[in-house]
Design a protein around this motif. Structure first.
Motif, PDB file in Angstrom:
ATOM      1  N   MET A 150       0.845  -1.219   0.000  1.00 35.82           N
ATOM      2  CA  MET A 150       0.000   0.000   0.000  1.00 35.82           C
ATOM      3  C   MET A 150       0.871   1.256   0.000  1.00 35.82           C
ATOM      4  N   GLU A 151       0.627   2.091  -0.971  1.00 38.20           N
ATOM      5  CA  GLU A 151       1.362   3.358  -1.059  1.00 38.20           C
ATOM      6  C   GLU A 151       0.882   4.315   0.026  1.00 38.20           C
ATOM      7  N   THR A 152       1.815   4.932   0.689  1.00 37.63           N
ATOM      8  CA  THR A 152       1.478   5.949   1.690  1.00 37.63           C
ATOM      9  C   THR A 152       2.195   7.241   1.297  1.00 37.63           C
ATOM     10  N   PRO A 153       1.815   8.353   1.890  1.00 39.39           N
ATOM     11  CA  PRO A 153       2.546   9.591   1.603  1.00 39.39           C
ATOM     12  C   PRO A 153       4.044   9.444   1.894  1.00 39.39           C
ATOM     13  N   GLN A 154       4.377   8.667   2.908  1.00 42.06           N
ATOM     14  CA  GLN A 154       5.792   8.498   3.278  1.00 42.06           C
ATOM     15  C   GLN A 154       6.566   7.712   2.213  1.00 42.06           C
ATOM     16  N   THR A 155       5.908   6.745   1.592  1.00 44.68           N
ATOM     17  CA  THR A 155       6.612   5.977   0.560  1.00 44.68           C
ATOM     18  C   THR A 155       6.606   6.717  -0.778  1.00 44.68           C
ATOM     19  N   LEU A 156       5.543   7.487  -1.010  1.00 50.31           N
ATOM     20  CA  LEU A 156       5.411   8.159  -2.312  1.00 50.31           C
ATOM     21  C   LEU A 156       6.319   9.395  -2.410  1.00 50.31           C
ATOM     22  N   LEU A 157       6.414  10.137  -1.335  1.00 45.41           N
ATOM     23  CA  LEU A 157       7.142  11.420  -1.369  1.00 45.41           C
ATOM     24  C   LEU A 157       8.576  11.296  -1.906  1.00 45.41           C
ATOM     25  N   PRO A 158       9.392  10.399  -1.371  1.00 51.20           N
ATOM     26  CA  PRO A 158      10.775  10.336  -1.878  1.00 51.20           C
ATOM     27  C   PRO A 158      10.840   9.956  -3.352  1.00 51.20           C
ATOM     28  N   ARG A 159       9.915   9.134  -3.785  1.00 47.12           N
ATOM     29  CA  ARG A 159       9.933   8.733  -5.200  1.00 47.12           C
ATOM     30  C   ARG A 159       9.504   9.891  -6.097  1.00 47.12           C
TER      31      ARG A 159
ATOM     32  N   LEU B   3      10.078  13.048  -5.343  1.00 51.77           N
ATOM     33  CA  LEU B   3      11.212  13.976  -5.328  1.00 51.77           C
ATOM     34  C   LEU B   3      12.338  13.499  -6.246  1.00 51.77           C
ATOM     35  N   GLU B   4      12.435  12.179  -6.438  1.00 54.78           N
ATOM     36  CA  GLU B   4      13.406  11.638  -7.386  1.00 54.78           C
ATOM     37  C   GLU B   4      12.933  11.767  -8.830  1.00 54.78           C
ATOM     38  N   GLY B   5      11.664  12.087  -9.007  1.00 54.95           N
ATOM     39  CA  GLY B   5      11.136  12.252 -10.356  1.00 54.95           C
ATOM     40  C   GLY B   5      10.746  10.961 -11.040  1.00 54.95           C
ATOM     41  N   GLN B   6      10.493   9.910 -10.278  1.00 57.56           N
ATOM     42  CA  GLN B   6      10.062   8.649 -10.901  1.00 57.56           C
ATOM     43  C   GLN B   6       8.701   8.831 -11.569  1.00 57.56           C
ATOM     44  N   PRO B   7       8.612   8.540 -12.874  1.00 64.64           N
ATOM     45  CA  PRO B   7       7.385   8.828 -13.616  1.00 64.64           C
ATOM     46  C   PRO B   7       6.118   8.228 -12.996  1.00 64.64           C
ATOM     47  N   ARG B   8       6.212   6.974 -12.565  1.00 66.79           N
ATOM     48  CA  ARG B   8       4.997   6.361 -11.999  1.00 66.79           C
ATOM     49  C   ARG B   8       4.566   7.060 -10.729  1.00 66.79           C
ATOM     50  N   ALA B   9       5.547   7.478  -9.939  1.00 66.72           N
ATOM     51  CA  ALA B   9       5.242   8.186  -8.699  1.00 66.72           C
ATOM     52  C   ALA B   9       4.621   9.552  -8.997  1.00 66.72           C
ATOM     53  N   LEU B  10       5.130  10.209 -10.040  1.00 66.45           N
ATOM     54  CA  LEU B  10       4.585  11.519 -10.417  1.00 66.45           C
ATOM     55  C   LEU B  10       3.128  11.368 -10.845  1.00 66.45           C
ATOM     56  N   GLY B  11       2.884  10.353 -11.674  1.00 68.30           N
ATOM     57  CA  GLY B  11       1.521  10.109 -12.139  1.00 68.30           C
ATOM     58  C   GLY B  11       0.585   9.836 -10.977  1.00 68.30           C
ATOM     59  N   ARG B  12       1.070   9.022 -10.052  1.00 66.14           N
ATOM     60  CA  ARG B  12       0.227   8.683  -8.911  1.00 66.14           C
ATOM     61  C   ARG B  12      -0.033   9.910  -8.021  1.00 66.14           C
ATOM     62  N   ALA B  13       1.003  10.685  -7.810  1.00 71.81           N
ATOM     63  CA  ALA B  13       0.848  11.873  -6.957  1.00 71.81           C
ATOM     64  C   ALA B  13      -0.186  12.834  -7.554  1.00 71.81           C
ATOM     65  N   ILE B  14      -0.099  13.027  -8.869  1.00 72.51           N
ATOM     66  CA  ILE B  14      -1.050  13.935  -9.521  1.00 72.51           C
ATOM     67  C   ILE B  14      -2.472  13.373  -9.412  1.00 72.51           C
ATOM     68  N   SER B  15      -2.605  12.054  -9.586  1.00 70.15           N
ATOM     69  CA  SER B  15      -3.928  11.445  -9.442  1.00 70.15           C
ATOM     70  C   SER B  15      -4.460  11.600  -8.015  1.00 70.15           C
ATOM     71  N   TRP B  16      -3.603  11.446  -7.056  1.00 67.10           N
ATOM     72  CA  TRP B  16      -4.024  11.636  -5.654  1.00 67.10           C
ATOM     73  C   TRP B  16      -4.631  13.025  -5.446  1.00 67.10           C
ATOM     74  N   MET B  17      -3.944  14.010  -5.990  1.00 64.99           N
ATOM     75  CA  MET B  17      -4.422  15.388  -5.826  1.00 64.99           C
ATOM     76  C   MET B  17      -5.766  15.565  -6.543  1.00 64.99           C
ATOM     77  N   GLU B  18      -5.832  15.036  -7.770  1.00 70.55           N
ATOM     78  CA  GLU B  18      -7.061  15.190  -8.565  1.00 70.55           C
ATOM     79  C   GLU B  18      -8.256  14.540  -7.884  1.00 70.55           C
ATOM     80  N   ASN B  19      -8.016  13.368  -7.312  1.00 69.99           N
ATOM     81  CA  ASN B  19      -9.139  12.572  -6.808  1.00 69.99           C
ATOM     82  C   ASN B  19      -9.424  12.772  -5.337  1.00 69.99           C
ATOM     83  N   GLY B  20      -8.642  13.618  -4.691  1.00 69.15           N
ATOM     84  CA  GLY B  20      -8.867  13.820  -3.273  1.00 69.15           C
ATOM     85  C   GLY B  20      -8.536  12.588  -2.444  1.00 69.15           C
ATOM     86  N   HIS B  21      -7.474  11.902  -2.809  1.00 69.23           N
ATOM     87  CA  HIS B  21      -6.997  10.741  -2.043  1.00 69.23           C
ATOM     88  C   HIS B  21      -6.672  11.166  -0.611  1.00 69.23           C
TER      89      HIS B  21
END
Ligand SMILES: Nc1nc2c(ncn2[C@@H]2O[C@H](COP(=O)(O)OP(=O)(O)OP(=O)(O)O)[C@@H](O)[C@H]2O)c(=O)[nH]1
Ligand SMILES: [Mg+2]
Length: 317
Positions: A1-10, A12-30
């Motif tokens: 399970m992805e958490t803010p703690q696991t997602l944040l460093p990825r 910041l490293e610019g990992q594409p999948r992490a970026l996509g997920r982060a943007i989706s989180w914001m869009e969907n009100g995760h």
């Protein structure tokens, strides 16, 4: 399970999948979106955000693709957000189709995202701003935001940018009129794309005349010519964008712009939050009853606001 703690460093490293997920989180009100944003916030503020807006088919995607390549040639990392209610990003060969078709390895220095325009929590401008923040925190040097310039949403999105390019095409008579709807004030440069077509001089004259009438003092937005399909004029455009950035810096304008953007962001979030809280406190049945009463003219809308928020409603005047 992805958490803010696991997602944040990825992120910041610019990992594409992490970026996509982060943007989706914001869009969907995760549920993790709030904490993720809190983690991103101290790290952002480095990127230059360039907005491209203009009529459908003006060549915004082609131009975005060209700009992205020009920045890549300078060793800069480029994020692209395509905010388009009708079509996904379908820019030029290198950045668009060939990547999607798997013919070239994706360039890790480029991240492309089409913004989901329907159903984004809090609307398009908020989702776009959040996505800009994600890419900024991830270290992208330039963020290009393409929007179709047709409504208030687009004006709001344009206000997210440091430099806003209004893309025009010669030979469409009423385009200037359409622009008067609000894009004039946000333009930091006018780009006459498809300058290989008839009517360039006429459009230039129209723009100069309109500038003479309407432009606020300060930065004088240049009028540039490009042929995005061949790349002609793109270097000039890159220079003009840099020139605007330099102007922002020397005039203390970057700080001013940062405050303007901060204010716009804060006030729109505050308004949204206030409406949500007030509606939640009143309860859905109550809100609907007030809507009915206003429609039936048994209650005026100001009185209805006062009923929900308390007081006598004079704070609206
Ligand atoms: N002749 C000519 N055609 C161009 C030029 N720039 C783009 N085009 C073509 O115009 C068409 C539309 O280009 P896009 O880049 O998709 O335009 P857009 O503004 O992104 O369109 P939407 O996203 O649908 O609003 C494409 O067929 C391009 O190849 C140009 O400078 N000259
Ligand atoms: Mg497009």
């Amino acid at each position: 399970m992805e958490t803010p703690q696991t997602l944040l460093p990825r992120v910041l490293e610019g990992q594409p999948r992490a970026l996509g997920r982060a943007i989706s989180w914001m869009e969907n009100g995760h549920p993790g979106a709030r904490e993720l944003m809190a983690g991103l916030w101290p790290r952002l503020g480095r990127a230059s955000v360039v907005g491209l807006t203009g009529a459908p088919g003006a060549g915004k995607s082609t131009l975005t693709d060209r700009l992205a390549r020009a920045y890549r040639a300078r060793g800069l990392r480029v994020g692209i957000l395509a905010v388009d209610p009708t079509s996904p990003f379908s820019g030029g060969a290198i950045l668009g189709d060939r990547i999607r078709m798997g013919r070239v390895a994706p360039d890790p220095g480029v991240f492309i995202r089409s913004m989901a325009t329907r159903g984004a929590l809090g609307g398009l401008a908020r989702a776009t701003q959040d996505a800009i923040d994600v890419l900024d925190a991830a270290g992208f040097d330039r963020i290009l935001v393409e929007t179709v310039g047709v409504g208030q949403d687009e004006v709001d999105v344009a206000a997210c940018a440091h430099t806003c390019l209004v893309v025009l095409v010669p030979g469409l008579g009423d385009e200037i009129q359409a622009m008067k709807a609000g894009l004039m004030e946000v333009a930091d440069a006018f780009v006459i794309n498809k300058a290989d077509r008839e009517g360039v001089e006429q459009l230039e004259r129209d723009l100069e005349a309109m500038k003479a009438l309407d432009m606020p003092a300060g930065w004088d937005p240049p009028v540039l010519r490009t042929v995005a399909s061949t790349g002609e004029g793109v270097e000039g455009l890159v220079e003009a964008i840099a020139g605007h950035g330099a102007w922002l810096d020397t005039e203390g304008g970057r700080g001013r712009k940062a405050r303007e953007r901060a204010r716009l962001r804060f006030e729109s979030l505050l308004a949204e939050a206030a409406v949500r809280r007030a509606k939640a406190a009143a309860g859905p049945g109550r809100v609907e009853a007030l809507v009915e009463a206003i429609a039936a003219r048994t209650l005026d809308p100001y009185a209805a606001v006062a009923e929900v928020l308390g007081g006598d409603g004079t704070y609206l005047w």
